[in-house]
Design a protein around this motif. Sequence first.
Motif, mmCIF file in Angstrom:
data_model
loop_
_atom_site.group_PDB
_atom_site.id
_atom_site.type_symbol
_atom_site.label_atom_id
_atom_site.label_comp_id
_atom_site.label_asym_id
_atom_site.label_seq_id
_atom_site.Cartn_x
_atom_site.Cartn_y
_atom_site.Cartn_z
ATOM 1 N N ASP A 1 2.364 11.914 -7.006
ATOM 2 C CA ASP A 1 1.656 13.142 -7.603
ATOM 3 C C ASP A 1 0.609 13.559 -6.871
ATOM 4 O OD1 ASP A 1 3.631 12.867 -9.254
ATOM 5 O OD2 ASP A 1 1.143 11.429 -10.953
ATOM 6 N N ASP A 2 -0.433 13.045 -6.197
ATOM 7 C CA ASP A 2 -1.289 13.963 -5.215
ATOM 8 C C ASP A 2 -1.103 13.599 -4.103
ATOM 9 O OD1 ASP A 2 -2.640 11.647 -4.979
ATOM 10 O OD2 ASP A 2 -3.878 11.471 -6.697
ATOM 11 N N ARG A 3 -0.427 12.899 -3.669
ATOM 12 C CA ARG A 3 -0.158 12.813 -2.318
ATOM 13 C C ARG A 3 -1.297 12.310 -1.556
ATOM 14 N NH1 ARG A 3 4.007 10.073 -1.696
ATOM 15 N NH2 ARG A 3 4.316 10.250 0.435
ATOM 16 N N TRP A 4 -2.270 11.971 -2.145
ATOM 17 C CA TRP A 4 -3.743 11.515 -1.362
ATOM 18 C C TRP A 4 -4.234 10.396 -1.239
ATOM 19 C CZ3 TRP A 4 -8.261 11.035 -3.031
ATOM 20 C CH2 TRP A 4 -8.550 12.105 -4.620
ATOM 21 N N SER A 5 -4.037 10.703 -2.590
ATOM 22 C CA SER A 5 -5.091 8.460 -3.205
ATOM 23 C C SER A 5 -4.322 7.785 -2.957
ATOM 24 C CB SER A 5 -5.875 9.017 -4.464
ATOM 25 O OG SER A 5 -4.233 9.247 -5.321
ATOM 26 N N VAL A 6 -4.453 6.785 -2.759
ATOM 27 C CA VAL A 6 -4.653 5.846 -1.981
ATOM 28 C C VAL A 6 -4.532 4.184 -3.301
ATOM 29 C CG1 VAL A 6 -4.367 3.435 -0.290
ATOM 30 C CG2 VAL A 6 -4.746 5.843 -0.242
ATOM 31 N N HIS A 7 -2.654 3.368 -3.135
ATOM 32 C CA HIS A 7 -2.813 2.543 -4.379
ATOM 33 C C HIS A 7 -2.548 1.297 -3.355
ATOM 34 C CE1 HIS A 7 -2.570 4.929 -7.622
ATOM 35 N NE2 HIS A 7 -1.264 5.957 -7.172
ATOM 36 N N VAL A 8 -3.124 0.781 -4.093
ATOM 37 C CA VAL A 8 -2.613 -1.291 -3.823
ATOM 38 C C VAL A 8 -2.080 -2.567 -5.406
ATOM 39 C CG1 VAL A 8 -3.718 -0.480 -1.589
ATOM 40 C CG2 VAL A 8 -5.395 -1.694 -3.440
ATOM 41 N N ILE A 9 -2.632 -3.244 -4.194
ATOM 42 C CA ILE A 9 -2.836 -4.478 -5.427
ATOM 43 C C ILE A 9 -3.439 -5.080 -5.551
ATOM 44 C CG2 ILE A 9 -0.687 -6.747 -6.047
ATOM 45 C CD1 ILE A 9 1.090 -5.255 -4.785
ATOM 46 N N ASP A 10 -4.419 -5.485 -6.371
ATOM 47 C CA ASP A 10 -5.574 -6.073 -6.279
ATOM 48 C C ASP A 10 -4.972 -7.415 -5.932
ATOM 49 O OD1 ASP A 10 -7.442 -7.213 -6.798
ATOM 50 O OD2 ASP A 10 -8.777 -6.361 -8.069
ATOM 51 N N VAL B 1 0.557 -1.150 -0.420
ATOM 52 C CA VAL B 1 0.051 -0.227 -0.023
ATOM 53 C C VAL B 1 0.802 1.042 -0.143
ATOM 54 C CG1 VAL B 1 -0.338 0.036 2.594
ATOM 55 C CG2 VAL B 1 -1.786 0.923 1.377
ATOM 56 N N TRP B 2 0.388 2.260 -0.686
ATOM 57 C CA TRP B 2 1.307 3.342 -0.555
ATOM 58 C C TRP B 2 0.822 4.559 -0.974
ATOM 59 C CZ3 TRP B 2 1.505 -0.671 -4.060
ATOM 60 C CH2 TRP B 2 1.205 -0.274 -5.687
#
Length: 362
Positions: free
Chosen positions: A16-25, A11-12
Amino acid sequence: MKIDGQAYRSVWLDADDRWSVHVIDQTKLPWALEILRLTTRDEAAHAISSMQIRGAPLIGAVAAYGLCLALRADASTDAMERDAALLNATRPTAINLRWAVERMLTRLRNTPQADRVAVAYDEAGLIADEDAAQNETIGRHGLKLIEAAIRPGRRVNVLTHCNAGWLATVDWGTALSPIYTAFNAGIDIHVWVDETRPRNQGAALTAWELGKHGVPHTVVADNAGGHLMQHAQVDLIIVGADRVTRTGDVCNKIGTYLKALAARDNNVPFWVALPSSTIDWTVSDGVAEIPIEERSGAEVTDMTGRLADGTIATMRVVSADSPAANPAFDVTPARLVTGLITERGRCDATADGLLGLFPERR
Ligand code: MRU
């Protein structure tokens, strides 16, 4: 940990926007590496309940970021309490979820509404960073067990159940952290990976992440473990946990208990690796008190895989008129657990053992 040479966490924040959250599906693995971008509370809640992300520590971290996303929409106290309750309800068994949400609320309740979003991201970041650091430390404590199992002329065979690797945490994993640490130290190690029906977290996730790191491993049917132990093919077992009671009972993926029983009959050490966020200090009797998630019977009746032409397909493997039950976790009584590996070191699976490592809980 790395995927094809590139460092990842599970999770990270968007660079760029520093607020939306990325995860691996994780529902797409091992067939495809797809990254999800979570932008709302509901997307975060769905990622947890649909098991796009799973594993106790990662569930906690994503719930913390889910609360950040919720606060961006409405940072009032009423909305915050409502959204925290909604996130808490996404899965019932892993205590890390409630631990993370409660930790967020403890800090946010004392924060003026105007500052809550910034403070929430700060706290969620701390939760994620601490989890990665604690799991790395668990690896060093667990390494000593693997070193002790080294015999001249043969590899060390470790059996694990479900996925308690880096995909299940923010980084490193719990049960797999000692394995990665040993492998990185040059120890000749091999992992028996339980397939972990019904959702196949072992076959789909543990095998994938071990393979990406280059760790030798073999996937076995869940029922093979007892046989392997009888034939001295397992030197030790290390599993993770979704909740550990103050007395050392271990709740983990369904089937863990059966492995512990077979381990006891064959004198195979059965270790459980966990960060302290997995300990539920309010519970003493795991079998009686821990809520066990009941999931859809479709996870038992159906299986998903890749066809020869590359298509991903789901098919029913149970006769059409047979119902299925799907308890997702079980409890291994503390008496069957050789010991616990935490970020503060190893201890007996007893109240005294845990309190020895965490005296502030006395
Ligand atoms: O249902 P899941 O896939 O979330 O279950 C995960 C497990 O049981 C893991 O072993 C546990 O969460 C430990 S993860 C470090």
